[in-house]
Design a protein around this motif. Structure first.
Motif, PDB file in Angstrom:
ATOM      1  N   UNK B   8       0.866  -1.169   0.000  1.00  0.00           N
ATOM      2  CA  UNK B   8       0.000   0.000   0.000  1.00  0.00           C
ATOM      3  C   UNK B   8       0.907   1.224   0.000  1.00  0.00           C
ATOM      4  N   UNK B   9       1.046   1.829  -1.177  1.00  0.00           N
ATOM      5  CA  UNK B   9       2.010   2.930  -1.321  1.00  0.00           C
ATOM      6  C   UNK B   9       1.652   4.141  -0.475  1.00  0.00           C
ATOM      7  N   UNK B  10       0.404   4.242  -0.102  1.00  0.00           N
ATOM      8  CA  UNK B  10       0.049   5.414   0.692  1.00  0.00           C
ATOM      9  C   UNK B  10       0.529   5.252   2.133  1.00  0.00           C
ATOM     10  N   UNK B  33      12.616   3.469  -1.050  1.00  0.00           N
ATOM     11  CA  UNK B  33      11.381   2.679  -1.138  1.00  0.00           C
ATOM     12  C   UNK B  33      11.678   1.347  -1.821  1.00  0.00           C
ATOM     13  N   UNK B  34      10.946   0.322  -1.420  1.00  0.00           N
ATOM     14  CA  UNK B  34      11.243  -0.991  -1.991  1.00  0.00           C
ATOM     15  C   UNK B  34      10.831  -1.109  -3.456  1.00  0.00           C
ATOM     16  N   UNK B  35      11.678  -1.716  -4.252  1.00  0.00           N
ATOM     17  CA  UNK B  35      11.349  -2.041  -5.633  1.00  0.00           C
ATOM     18  C   UNK B  35      11.185  -3.548  -5.732  1.00  0.00           C
ATOM     19  N   UNK B  37       7.753  -4.842  -6.190  1.00  0.00           N
ATOM     20  CA  UNK B  37       6.352  -5.194  -5.979  1.00  0.00           C
ATOM     21  C   UNK B  37       5.498  -4.441  -6.997  1.00  0.00           C
ATOM     22  N   UNK B  38       5.121  -5.108  -8.087  1.00  0.00           N
ATOM     23  CA  UNK B  38       4.288  -4.438  -9.086  1.00  0.00           C
ATOM     24  C   UNK B  38       2.884  -4.166  -8.544  1.00  0.00           C
ATOM     25  N   UNK B  39       2.130  -3.380  -9.293  1.00  0.00           N
ATOM     26  CA  UNK B  39       0.786  -2.995  -8.859  1.00  0.00           C
ATOM     27  C   UNK B  39      -0.072  -4.202  -8.488  1.00  0.00           C
TER      28      UNK B  39
END
Ligand code: SF4
Ligand code: SF4
Lengths: 416, 69
Positions: B8-10, B33-35, B37-39
């Motif tokens: 949850x990017x928020x 920020x972690x990379x 995890x696609x949408x």
């Protein structure tokens, strides 16, 4: 603007700038909020800008509200090939069918139309509000919902008052209409139509008109919401009345003599509609689908018919039917930087890669770079489609400008 | 059965705790920020579930989710 007619008029005070976007000393042009031309069913009966078809005239033209269940509505939408006209183009029939068996708590007519490059929704509401309201009433009846909300932005008071007046004329049984006026905010062509798969691959349409605070579909105890764009509801109403979708609705701006909204036959080409708007000069580049859309060389678009598939086939984007002709004499890179800055400012401020990434991308572009290393760290991240759509638009611009980075660009999705 | 890691990017504040817990799949971007995890979420191998679960439970912002179907 009240003096204009549906025949082509050339205002003398026209500034060929970009709507809402000052760039390179050229002041921002206003939203092209005027109906210029109509040849098709959407604005039937309207003979000049400002002509409002009231309920009596609407009923005389189109008859009473048809009755249809959800399946029937979906069938009409299918037959007419309807897609969400707010930008994302989700098939309306699928959206209707996804409501089957759900408790729908409200129908929302999204008339927010935040991006200044688009004016068609406001024009529909100003001129033919009852076609739009009929479409929503049909969905409300078919889903067994009482509540229908018309959501508008406050920056177009004439649209608000047209809707208010139209609502005062209605007396639909079983429907309680509500007008909700939102603080104006940019509506992304794409971010507003995120289709979110929820668990089990149950894809629910979702097209909130802006980067939302929480874009997940509203499910659960309270039930679902059916939200769609103004034009989509009007077209659904026409489809249910057996009217074939023979027209395209397009908002033209930039370097044309008569920026505004045009309803033209779908058989027309981009060149025909732009010629109708009065070309100031032979364009070089056009932006299709709004700031989130695609840049294309005019040479590639000119002969293209109007609509989703035809535009897609030449690498353009139909979106909400937006076409911006880039003014000659302005360095396209400056336009791109201005757009990137604008889109960075629209981030709803909650997701790190979007909040930090988009301004970083804009800075890179301002420095003359491609921003691609930042772009790959934005692409596919964030709660809504805004950052990803921005990256796609920037990449399309760099490609047509010949500034695309040699590597990574065509690999697509980035690293997420 | 399939396992998917979602974010949850928020909520994610870029603390990076997840990066330490699940470094096999998550790498930091330039902001921390972690990379990875696609949408739609990152689908996991069975042997990755334990590390992913640690990331989920130790994330101070409760930004990560593990979906097992
Ligand atoms: S991705 Fe950007 S615009 Fe979308 S919700 Fe997050 S911060 Fe807002
Ligand atoms: S631990 Fe949680 S808040 Fe920190 S970076 Fe990872 S997901 Fe984001």
């Amino acid at each position: 603007m009240t003096t204009a007619t549906t025949r082509n008029t050339l205002p003398t005070d026209h500034v060929p700038g970009l709507p809402g976007l000052p760039v390179a000393g050229l002041p921002a042009a206003p939203r092209p909020d005027i109906l210029r031309y109509t040849e098709g069913p959407l604005f039937a009966g309207v003979t000049r800008d400002g002509d409002r078809i009231d309920l009596a005239r609407h009923r005389a033209l189109w008859g009473e509200l048809p009755t249809s269940d959800l399946d029937g509505l979906a069938g009409y939408a299918d037959a007419a090939g309807l897609r969400g006209a707010g930008g994302a183009g989700f098939p309306t029939a699928r959206k209707l069918r996804s409501m089957q068996g759900r408790r729908v708590t409200q129908v929302i007519i999204n008339g927010n139309e935040g991006e200044e490059t688009s004016a068609k929704d406001g024009q529909l509401l100003r001129h033919v509000p009852h076609q739009v309201l009929d479409g929503a009433a049909l969905v409300a009846h078919a889903t067994g919902t009482r509540r229908v909300v018309v959501r508008l932005a406050h920056d177009r008071p004439d649209v608000v008052s047209a809707v208010r007046q139209a609502l005062s004329e209605r007396s639909d049984r079983g429907i309680s209409w509500k007008l909700s006026v939102d603080e104006h905010r940019f509506v992304s062509g794409e971010a507003n139509a995120v289709i979110r798969g929820v668990s089990g691959g149950d894809a629910l349409p979702h097209d909130l008109g802006r980067p939302p605070s929480d874009p997940r579909p509203r499910l659960g105890k309270k039930g679902s919401v059916f939200l769609s764009n103004v034009e989509t509801f009007a077209r659904l109403s026409l489809a249910t009345r057996g009217v074939r979708p023979t027209s395209a609705l397009i908002t033209l701006s930039g370097a044309v003599a008569s920026p505004g909204v045009y309803e033209v036959p779908t058989s027309w080409t981009a060149a025909q509609v732009v010629a109708r708007a009065g070309l100031l000069t032979d364009p070089d580049l056009v932006i299709t689908g709004g700031w989130h859309g695609r840049w294309v060389p005019w040479a590639r678009l000119a002969a293209c018919p109007l609509g989703w598939d035809a535009f897609e086939a030449v690498g353009a984007r139909w979106g909400a039917g937006v076409l911006v002709v880039l003014p000659p004499g302005i360095p396209p890179r400056q336009v791109l930087t201005a757009i990137a800055n604008r889109l960075a400012g629209e981030s709803a401020g909650q997701c790190g890669p979007c909040v930090l990434g988009l301004p970083a991308l804009a800075r890179e572009l301002a420095r003359g770079g491609s921003g691609e290393s930042v772009a790959t760290e934005i692409d596919g991240r964030g709660l809504c489609a805004h950052p990803t759509a921005t990256v796609a638009a920037v990449r399309s611009a760099l490609t047509v400008l010949g500034d695309a980075p040699s590597s990574d660009r065509t690999t697509g999705r980035g690293r997420a | 059965m399939s396992a998917t890691l979602t974010i949850d990017w928020s909520r994610c504040k870029g603390h990076g705790v997840c990066l330490a817990a699940f470094g096999e799949r998550l790498t930091p971007d330039r902001w921390g920020y972690p990379q990875g995890i696609p949408t739609a979420g990152a689908s996991l191998d069975d042997k990755e579930i334990t590390a992913a679960r640690t990331a989920v439970t130790t994330c101070p912002a409760a930004a990560l989710g593990l979906r097992i179907e």
